[in-house]
Design a protein around this motif. Structure first.
Motif, PDB file in Angstrom:
ATOM      1  N   THR A  28      77.264  26.815  17.577  1.00 56.06           N
ATOM      2  CA  THR A  28      76.498  26.244  16.455  1.00 56.06           C
ATOM      3  C   THR A  28      75.247  27.070  16.138  1.00 56.06           C
ATOM      4  OG1 THR A  28      75.605  24.641  18.030  1.00 56.06           O
ATOM      5  CG2 THR A  28      77.349  23.863  16.569  1.00 56.06           C
TER       6      THR A  28
ATOM      7  N   SER B 188      76.495  31.238  21.466  1.00 58.46           N
ATOM      8  CA  SER B 188      76.472  29.820  21.101  1.00 58.46           C
ATOM      9  C   SER B 188      77.131  29.614  19.737  1.00 58.46           C
ATOM     10  CB  SER B 188      75.014  29.335  21.061  1.00 58.46           C
ATOM     11  OG  SER B 188      74.963  28.071  20.448  1.00 58.46           O
TER      12      SER B 188
ATOM     13  N   ASP C  33      86.616  23.138  25.498  1.00 57.82           N
ATOM     14  CA  ASP C  33      87.050  21.827  24.988  1.00 57.82           C
ATOM     15  C   ASP C  33      88.462  21.450  25.447  1.00 57.82           C
ATOM     16  OD1 ASP C  33      84.633  21.619  23.735  1.00 57.82           O
ATOM     17  OD2 ASP C  33      85.358  22.274  21.782  1.00 57.82           O
TER      18      ASP C  33
HETATM   19  N1  EPU Z   1      76.860  28.772  27.056  1.00 53.69           N
HETATM   20  C1  EPU Z   1      76.770  29.657  28.096  1.00 53.69           C
HETATM   21  N2  EPU Z   1      77.286  30.899  27.931  1.00 53.69           N
HETATM   22  C2  EPU Z   1      77.876  31.295  26.788  1.00 53.69           C
HETATM   23  C3  EPU Z   1      77.987  30.370  25.724  1.00 53.69           C
HETATM   24  C4  EPU Z   1      77.463  29.105  25.898  1.00 53.69           C
HETATM   25  O1  EPU Z   1      76.235  29.336  29.132  1.00 53.69           O
HETATM   26  O2  EPU Z   1      78.314  32.433  26.676  1.00 53.69           O
HETATM   27  C5  EPU Z   1      76.308  27.442  27.234  1.00 53.69           C
HETATM   28  C6  EPU Z   1      75.109  27.207  26.362  1.00 53.69           C
HETATM   29  O3  EPU Z   1      73.923  27.452  27.077  1.00 53.69           O
HETATM   30  C7  EPU Z   1      75.204  25.757  26.040  1.00 53.69           C
HETATM   31  C8  EPU Z   1      76.676  25.426  26.209  1.00 53.69           C
HETATM   32  O4  EPU Z   1      77.277  26.518  26.848  1.00 53.69           O
HETATM   33  O5  EPU Z   1      74.481  24.994  26.958  1.00 53.69           O
HETATM   34  C9  EPU Z   1      77.333  25.112  24.896  1.00 53.69           C
HETATM   35  O6  EPU Z   1      77.439  26.231  24.066  1.00 53.69           O
HETATM   36  P1  EPU Z   1      77.250  26.189  22.505  1.00 53.69           P
HETATM   37  O7  EPU Z   1      75.837  26.313  22.122  1.00 53.69           O
HETATM   38  O8  EPU Z   1      78.245  27.178  21.998  1.00 53.69           O
HETATM   39  O9  EPU Z   1      77.725  24.716  22.161  1.00 53.69           O
HETATM   40  P2  EPU Z   1      77.530  23.974  20.830  1.00 53.69           P
HETATM   41  O10 EPU Z   1      77.438  24.967  19.734  1.00 53.69           O
HETATM   42  O11 EPU Z   1      76.478  22.969  20.982  1.00 53.69           O
HETATM   43  C10 EPU Z   1      80.070  23.783  20.135  1.00 53.69           C
HETATM   44  C11 EPU Z   1      81.046  22.675  19.877  1.00 53.69           C
HETATM   45  C12 EPU Z   1      81.383  21.973  21.187  1.00 53.69           C
HETATM   46  C13 EPU Z   1      81.973  23.016  22.123  1.00 53.69           C
HETATM   47  C14 EPU Z   1      81.003  24.199  22.310  1.00 53.69           C
HETATM   48  C15 EPU Z   1      81.564  25.344  23.110  1.00 53.69           C
HETATM   49  C16 EPU Z   1      80.550  22.001  17.615  1.00 53.69           C
HETATM   50  C17 EPU Z   1      80.007  20.973  16.693  1.00 53.69           C
HETATM   51  N3  EPU Z   1      80.485  21.729  18.918  1.00 53.69           N
HETATM   52  O12 EPU Z   1      78.913  23.181  20.678  1.00 53.69           O
HETATM   53  O13 EPU Z   1      82.355  21.009  20.890  1.00 53.69           O
HETATM   54  O14 EPU Z   1      82.233  22.441  23.383  1.00 53.69           O
HETATM   55  O15 EPU Z   1      80.638  24.736  21.010  1.00 53.69           O
HETATM   56  O16 EPU Z   1      82.698  25.878  22.479  1.00 53.69           O
HETATM   57  O17 EPU Z   1      81.052  23.024  17.168  1.00 53.69           O
HETATM   58  C18 EPU Z   1      83.698  19.106  21.321  1.00 53.69           C
HETATM   59  O18 EPU Z   1      84.315  19.374  20.279  1.00 53.69           O
HETATM   60  O19 EPU Z   1      84.085  18.230  22.131  1.00 53.69           O
HETATM   61  C19 EPU Z   1      82.469  19.853  21.619  1.00 53.69           C
HETATM   62  C20 EPU Z   1      81.597  19.436  22.516  1.00 53.69           C
END
Ligand code: EPU
Length: 418
Positions: free
Chosen positions: A165, A163, A305
């Motif tokens: 963040t 993840s 993204d």
């Molecule tokens: N996930 C998996 N497997 C993995 C990694 C993630 O299933 O190996 C799932 C997680 O369970 C979660 C989802 O994917 O439900 C999102 O993952 P993550 O926690 O990494 O997302 P995030 O940290 O909340 C950031 C970006 C998002 C981007 C995602 C994925 C920021 C502020 N946001 O979110 O950005 O889509 O990582 O790269 O950094 C955007 O810019 O439009 C955006 C949504």
């Protein structure tokens, strides 16, 4: 409500400058909470997500000023959590990034559960798990999280998934913890690396000791720093797709080539002619385009993204393309809008879509589901016959600075109306 009005049919042509990475700006601004000194951040994109983060941080008592067109000067010496704008925190998923630094700084923090866009169920368990490992006691009351610690201590954290963040939160809490922290299964997206570089400039001691493993030697104090954000590889990819889909010729700069490895290899497999010259990515006239298979993955895999824009490109490719996004279950909403415009697409399940091309698209009244879907529908409008009206256009400004102005400079016909 606002709209983009787009008249399709023009090939993109010319030069475009991209801004700093949205998803680096969020954690790096949050990280300034870790010091009382001034921090100066350059190449900050003028997007509404950044404006929102600034408002939230101001409600903490941070002093933040635009000291240049893309430069922010931040001072968090007098932060206190009494007046936090809870409504604003709740409206933004990225505000989860305040948890780590605020806990490290104040040893106690109460924040509402962050909301965010509708791209799927994104639990924050990984964040809480990491902070708990570092010594936070966590309680939950209604929509609020309360985190408390007698002092964060270095620990081994094996993240439940890559993840982005959650990795960033764990890093920001661990930099001031007592002792050594190892974070395993850390996300290593370019924006995570950018946060690490910024923190190291502030005096943190973070090293990468293996694939997806970070070692953090806790320090007592961090200093202010001046830092320039990396260019946004998602904005770069969006313009590259827009150029290829319109069979145009554009130059996109600045870029960091290694951040684009997987994106460029997928473009090559589609038959898009590209070239890297100095710090620019050149997209040359590309025709015909071939169908492709794409699966999103944590970095260095293909970024989730960018999967939506590649869906529009698939409508212009010969054959059937498969796009598979295992990370999110709500990121194919734009496909129904593409079908309205004439795309031949079948949504197989919440994660997979088959798109057969090439098919002409026709202008329609459609909407932006989320930030990336909105940018995607703009590209669809650029290649469609006739006029496209894209509703809820303001969502696109969350992550793309002046996208309409930049596209007009590339010969596109697009206007924003309130
Ligand atoms: N996930 C998996 N497997 C993995 C990694 C993630 O299933 O190996 C799932 C997680 O369970 C979660 C989802 O994917 O439900 C999102 O993952 P993550 O926690 O990494 O997302 P995030 O940290 O909340 C950031 C970006 C998002 C981007 C995602 C994925 C920021 C502020 N946001 O979110 O950005 O889509 O990582 O790269 O950094 C955007 O810019 O439009 C955006 C949504």
């Amino acid at each position: 409500m606002s709209q983009f009005l787009i008249k399709g049919g023009k090939k993109l042509n010319g030069d475009v400058e991209v801004g700093g990475m949205k998803n680096a700006a969020a954690p790096i601004l949050a990280a300034t909470l870790l010091t009382s000194d001034d921090c100066v951040i350059d190449r900050v994109p003028r997007i509404s997500d950044v404006e929102k983060i600034i408002e939230i941080m101001k409600s903490f008592g941070a002093k933040i000023e635009w000291t240049g067109e893309h430069q922010l000067t931040v001072n968090c010496a007098n932060v206190n959590l009494q007046n936090v704008d809870k409504k604003m925190v709740k409206s933004m998923r990225a505000s989860i990034l305040f948890l780590g630094p605020l806990l490290a700084r104040f040893k106690e923090v109460t924040l509402p559960e962050p909301g965010g866009c509708i791209i799927g169920n994104r639990p924050i368990d990984a964040h809480l798990f990491a902070l708990q490992k570092l010594g936070a006691e966590i309680s939950r009351e209604k929509e609020f999280f309360h985190l408390k610690t007698t002092g964060l201590k270095g620990a081994e954290i094996i993240l439940p998934e890559f993840s982005v963040t959650a990795t960033e939160n764990a890093i920001m809490a661990a930099v001031l913890a007592d002792g050594i922290t190892m974070i395993k299964l850390a996300a290593t997206e370019p924006h995570v690396q950018d946060l690490i570089s910024f923190l190291n400039k502030m005096g943190a001691k973070i090293t990468e000791t293996g694939t997806h493993t970070l070692k953090i030697n806790g320090v007592k104090k961090l200093n202010g720093a001046r830092y320039e954000l990396i260019p946004d590889q998602i904005e770069i990819g969006t313009f590259a797709v827009a150029a290829a889909a319109t069979h145009g010729e554009i130059s996109i700069h600045p870029i960091v080539a290694e951040h684009l490895d997987k994106i460029l290899s997928v473009l090559s497999s589609i038959g898009v002619n590209w070239e890297i010259k100095d710090d620019a990515l050149l997209i040359h006239h590309s025709h015909p385009l071939r169908a492709f298979k794409l699966q999103t993955m944590p970095y260095p895999g293909f970024p989730t993204d960018l999967q939506a824009p590649f869906g529009v490109l698939a409508t212009q490719c010969q054959g059937t393309s498969l796009i598979h996004d295992p990370l999110f279950e709500g990121r194919l909403g734009h496909i129904n809008e593409l079908i309205k415009m004439g795309a031949n697409a079948v949504i197989c399940d919440p994660h997979r879509v088959l798109i057969t091309g090439p098919t002409p698209l026709y202008g329609q009244e459609i909407k932006s589901f989320d930030l990336r879907a909105g940018a995607t529908m703009i590209i669809a409008g650029l290649i469609a016959d006739g006029e496209t009206i894209l509703n809820e256009a303001e969502i696109v400004y969350r992550g793309y600075e002046r996208i309409d102005e930049k596209l007009r400079a590339l010969d596109a016909e697009i206007n924003f109306v309130k």
